[in-house]
Design a protein around this motif. Structure first.
Motif, PDB file in Angstrom:
ATOM      1  N   ARG A 114      -6.906  -8.500   4.832  1.00 42.66           N
ATOM      2  CA  ARG A 114      -6.222  -7.926   3.667  1.00 42.66           C
ATOM      3  C   ARG A 114      -6.616  -6.465   3.480  1.00 42.66           C
ATOM      4  O   ARG A 114      -5.763  -5.597   3.274  1.00 42.66           O
ATOM      5  CB  ARG A 114      -6.566  -8.736   2.415  1.00 42.66           C
ATOM      6  CG  ARG A 114      -5.947  -8.189   1.143  1.00 42.66           C
ATOM      7  CD  ARG A 114      -6.317  -9.016  -0.071  1.00 42.66           C
ATOM      8  NE  ARG A 114      -7.730  -9.155  -0.323  1.00 42.66           N
ATOM      9  CZ  ARG A 114      -8.502  -8.196  -0.859  1.00 42.66           C
ATOM     10  NH1 ARG A 114      -7.986  -7.037  -1.187  1.00 42.66           N
ATOM     11  NH2 ARG A 114      -9.782  -8.417  -1.071  1.00 42.66           N
ATOM     12  N   ARG A 144      -4.191  -3.769   1.138  1.00 41.52           N
ATOM     13  CA  ARG A 144      -3.504  -4.559   0.110  1.00 41.52           C
ATOM     14  C   ARG A 144      -4.498  -5.129  -0.883  1.00 41.52           C
ATOM     15  O   ARG A 144      -5.651  -5.353  -0.568  1.00 41.52           O
ATOM     16  CB  ARG A 144      -2.700  -5.671   0.771  1.00 41.52           C
ATOM     17  CG  ARG A 144      -1.613  -5.053   1.678  1.00 41.52           C
ATOM     18  CD  ARG A 144      -0.741  -6.045   2.328  1.00 41.52           C
ATOM     19  NE  ARG A 144      -0.022  -6.858   1.366  1.00 41.52           N
ATOM     20  CZ  ARG A 144       0.577  -7.992   1.688  1.00 41.52           C
ATOM     21  NH1 ARG A 144       0.529  -8.430   2.917  1.00 41.52           N
ATOM     22  NH2 ARG A 144       1.212  -8.687   0.786  1.00 41.52           N
ATOM     23  N   THR A 145      -4.023  -5.351  -2.091  1.00 41.32           N
ATOM     24  CA  THR A 145      -4.865  -5.906  -3.148  1.00 41.32           C
ATOM     25  C   THR A 145      -4.764  -7.424  -3.159  1.00 41.32           C
ATOM     26  O   THR A 145      -3.806  -8.007  -2.619  1.00 41.32           O
ATOM     27  CB  THR A 145      -4.440  -5.377  -4.527  1.00 41.32           C
ATOM     28  OG1 THR A 145      -3.122  -5.860  -4.816  1.00 41.32           O
ATOM     29  CG2 THR A 145      -4.470  -3.851  -4.571  1.00 41.32           C
ATOM     30  N   GLN A 191      -5.110  -3.863   5.779  1.00 41.99           N
ATOM     31  CA  GLN A 191      -3.738  -3.519   5.417  1.00 41.99           C
ATOM     32  C   GLN A 191      -3.672  -2.699   4.133  1.00 41.99           C
ATOM     33  O   GLN A 191      -2.599  -2.287   3.713  1.00 41.99           O
ATOM     34  CB  GLN A 191      -2.905  -4.795   5.246  1.00 41.99           C
ATOM     35  CG  GLN A 191      -2.780  -5.593   6.515  1.00 41.99           C
ATOM     36  CD  GLN A 191      -2.032  -6.899   6.305  1.00 41.99           C
ATOM     37  OE1 GLN A 191      -1.349  -7.100   5.302  1.00 41.99           O
ATOM     38  NE2 GLN A 191      -2.164  -7.802   7.264  1.00 41.99           N
ATOM     39  N   GLU A 232      -1.455  -8.403  -4.759  1.00 41.28           N
ATOM     40  CA  GLU A 232      -0.280  -8.340  -3.879  1.00 41.28           C
ATOM     41  C   GLU A 232      -0.201  -9.567  -2.977  1.00 41.28           C
ATOM     42  O   GLU A 232       0.855 -10.195  -2.844  1.00 41.28           O
ATOM     43  CB  GLU A 232      -0.327  -7.083  -3.008  1.00 41.28           C
ATOM     44  CG  GLU A 232      -0.129  -5.792  -3.747  1.00 41.28           C
ATOM     45  CD  GLU A 232      -0.430  -4.567  -2.897  1.00 41.28           C
ATOM     46  OE1 GLU A 232       0.072  -3.495  -3.259  1.00 41.28           O
ATOM     47  OE2 GLU A 232      -1.157  -4.682  -1.882  1.00 41.28           O
ATOM     48  N   VAL A 233      -1.319  -9.906  -2.349  1.00 39.03           N
ATOM     49  CA  VAL A 233      -1.324 -11.030  -1.410  1.00 39.03           C
ATOM     50  C   VAL A 233      -1.160 -12.354  -2.142  1.00 39.03           C
ATOM     51  O   VAL A 233      -0.408 -13.224  -1.691  1.00 39.03           O
ATOM     52  CB  VAL A 233      -2.609 -11.020  -0.547  1.00 39.03           C
ATOM     53  CG1 VAL A 233      -2.668 -12.248   0.349  1.00 39.03           C
ATOM     54  CG2 VAL A 233      -2.666  -9.746   0.294  1.00 39.03           C
TER      55      VAL A 233
END
Length: 125
Positions: A16, A21-22, A19, A25-26
């Motif tokens: 994660r 990403r938080t 990428q 988000e995931v």
């Protein structure tokens, strides 16, 4: 004791973070609560295969790639644990001194392998 859920969580978190990403988000993309995903990443909860599939889809990572990385980490953890206890099984001892890597290409990330100096001899070709 090596906990598979902790290794799995570490690998998921790294995927994660690579990428950028938080958790929010995931968790939204995987349709799992933010709190539960956080607990999975911290190795506090066991993830079902269905949940792992949803998280992998959200991260656009094949489950086989995820499991391969977890397996590699588990192997290193087992070797480190054996070396710390000085109980490396006899069939494994010869392999520890004859590890050979032809080439390693990792385009965008740094890989660190930690092993006791006396356990592994590294020879540059």
């Amino acid at each position: 004791m090596i906990l598979l859920r902790r290794l799995l969580g570490d690998v998921l978190r790294r995927q994660r973070q690579r990428q950028g990403r938080t958790l929010r988000e995931v968790s939204s993309s995987a349709r799992v609560s933010l709190g539960y995903l956080s607990e999975v990443e911290r190795g506090q909860k066991e993830a079902s295969s269905e949940l792992l599939s949803a998280i992998c889809d959200a991260l656009d990572v094949r489950m086989s790639e995820l499991m391969r990385e977890v397996s590699d980490e588990l192997s290193l953890a087992e070797l480190a644990q054996s070396a710390a206890a000085d109980t490396v099984p006899a069939p494994v001892r010869p392999m520890l001194n004859s590890v050979s890597v032809a080439s390693v290409t990792v385009p965008t990330e740094r890989v660190t392998i930690k092993a006791p100096a006396e356990a592994v001899n590294v020879v540059a070709a």
